[in-house]
Enzyme design. Sequence first.
Site, PDB file in Angstrom:
ATOM      1  N   THR A  29       0.113  -8.361  -0.103  1.00 53.45           N
ATOM      2  CA  THR A  29      -1.265  -8.130  -0.557  1.00 53.45           C
ATOM      3  C   THR A  29      -2.002  -7.314   0.496  1.00 53.45           C
ATOM      4  O   THR A  29      -1.793  -7.524   1.696  1.00 53.45           O
ATOM      5  CB  THR A  29      -2.029  -9.448  -0.811  1.00 53.45           C
ATOM      6  OG1 THR A  29      -3.443  -9.165  -0.865  1.00 53.45           O
ATOM      7  CG2 THR A  29      -1.815 -10.485   0.288  1.00 53.45           C
ATOM      8  N   ASP A  87      -5.105 -12.082   3.419  1.00 53.33           N
ATOM      9  CA  ASP A  87      -5.835 -13.352   3.345  1.00 53.33           C
ATOM     10  C   ASP A  87      -4.930 -14.564   3.174  1.00 53.33           C
ATOM     11  O   ASP A  87      -5.322 -15.545   2.542  1.00 53.33           O
ATOM     12  CB  ASP A  87      -6.866 -13.292   2.206  1.00 53.33           C
ATOM     13  CG  ASP A  87      -6.210 -13.032   0.861  1.00 53.33           C
ATOM     14  OD1 ASP A  87      -5.021 -12.685   0.825  1.00 53.33           O
ATOM     15  OD2 ASP A  87      -6.904 -13.186  -0.161  1.00 53.33           O
TER      16      ASP A  87
HETATM   17  O1  F6P Z   1      -5.983  -8.775  -4.049  1.00 54.94           O
HETATM   18  C1  F6P Z   1      -5.938  -7.422  -3.829  1.00 54.94           C
HETATM   19  C2  F6P Z   1      -7.125  -6.736  -4.440  1.00 54.94           C
HETATM   20  O2  F6P Z   1      -6.972  -5.376  -4.174  1.00 54.94           O
HETATM   21  C3  F6P Z   1      -8.494  -7.233  -4.009  1.00 54.94           C
HETATM   22  O3  F6P Z   1      -8.893  -6.772  -2.744  1.00 54.94           O
HETATM   23  C4  F6P Z   1      -9.328  -6.704  -5.134  1.00 54.94           C
HETATM   24  O4  F6P Z   1     -10.519  -7.400  -5.245  1.00 54.94           O
HETATM   25  C5  F6P Z   1      -8.464  -6.935  -6.322  1.00 54.94           C
HETATM   26  O5  F6P Z   1      -7.129  -6.882  -5.856  1.00 54.94           O
HETATM   27  C6  F6P Z   1      -8.654  -5.973  -7.438  1.00 54.94           C
HETATM   28  O6  F6P Z   1      -7.833  -6.313  -8.496  1.00 54.94           O
HETATM   29  P1  F6P Z   1      -7.636  -5.415  -9.797  1.00 54.94           P
HETATM   30  O7  F6P Z   1      -6.739  -4.286  -9.439  1.00 54.94           O
HETATM   31  O8  F6P Z   1      -7.020  -6.329 -10.798  1.00 54.94           O
HETATM   32  O9  F6P Z   1      -8.987  -4.927 -10.193  1.00 54.94           O
END
Ligand code: F6P
Length: 325
Positions: free
Chosen positions: A129, A133
């Site tokens: 990720t 976190d």
């Molecule tokens: O968990 C990784 C992440 O990039 C977060 O930082 C972000 O809020 C989220 O995924 C966005 O997710 P999506 O691509 O589903 O909008």
Amino acid sequence: MSNIKNIAVFTSGGDAPGMNAAIRAVVRAGLYYNLNMFGIGRGYDGMVHNDIFPMDAKSVANIIQRGGTILKTARSEEFRTTAGRKQAYDNLRARGIDALVAIGGDGTFTGAAKFIEEFDIPVIGLPGTIDNDLAGTDFTIGYDTAINTVIEAVDKIRDTAESHDRVFVVEVMGRDSGLIALRSGISVGAECVLIPEIKVDYEAMMARLDRTRKNKASRIIIVAEGDDAGGGFAVAERVKARFPHYDLRVSILGHIQRGGSPTCMDRVLASRLGVAAVEGLLNGRKGEMAGLIHGQVEFTPFSKAIKHISNINENLIRIVDILSI
Ligand code: F6P
């Protein structure tokens, strides 16, 4: 001596640069130990819908440098149901798969923990990720690449901000975590960094913006998307209300932070942890995430890894304060 003969690897949740390097490492380490290796397409969804296929050394050739995930990723509603998980397990058994490597973040490991509880199948997780976190590793796979993408973008913003004497609010990713904002903020010399873990002190922020005007033509405020300030535009509105004469712009960096070729650090991290995952399974481990702590591979139970790091390194906050004068 392990009974494991057939391992499947999958990626789940948001993609992250370095996932391909991790897939490669898992598959090649498994082959090195004479195991049969499988891939699962689209994470848990592919498990439920039987998107499971053999992988060999060639199927992971020429991917270490590629962003995204060749296995694709998805969020699976069906896997959240008991019937969906039973179907997934039956599909795995039909292929003789006796262990899994799950690459993802907290949602991925929460699903894996439930699966182990119900079907007792060994699963080792790899932290994939951009958010960094997860507890149990100093860095997650993808974080280094993401922060380098941020600094490359903000350095460019600084050029134009400086030319126009502008204040820029730059929103970076991190729904629940300010670790992208904080580290990249230090790297670009941001005047203010707003993160979800710390309540925004608007008075201090405005005072700093006003004070730093003497020394700098441009000012940059980095805001994590999950900050309680409400994101980049909300912060910009407050600044504009206080300093209407500022020439202010907002830039939302968005998903460019999730793509791109992984840095050396992410490739090495993914390679080390991929090998560790396979060796961990062969040594009888399950329900744990492989991570790197102080340069050493360590295994952390999923239940601990998914506890978000709420203890932001105070020292990094202090560095922003000291250096932004
Ligand atoms: O968990 C990784 C992440 O990039 C977060 O930082 C972000 O809020 C989220 O995924 C966005 O997710 P999506 O691509 O589903 O909008």
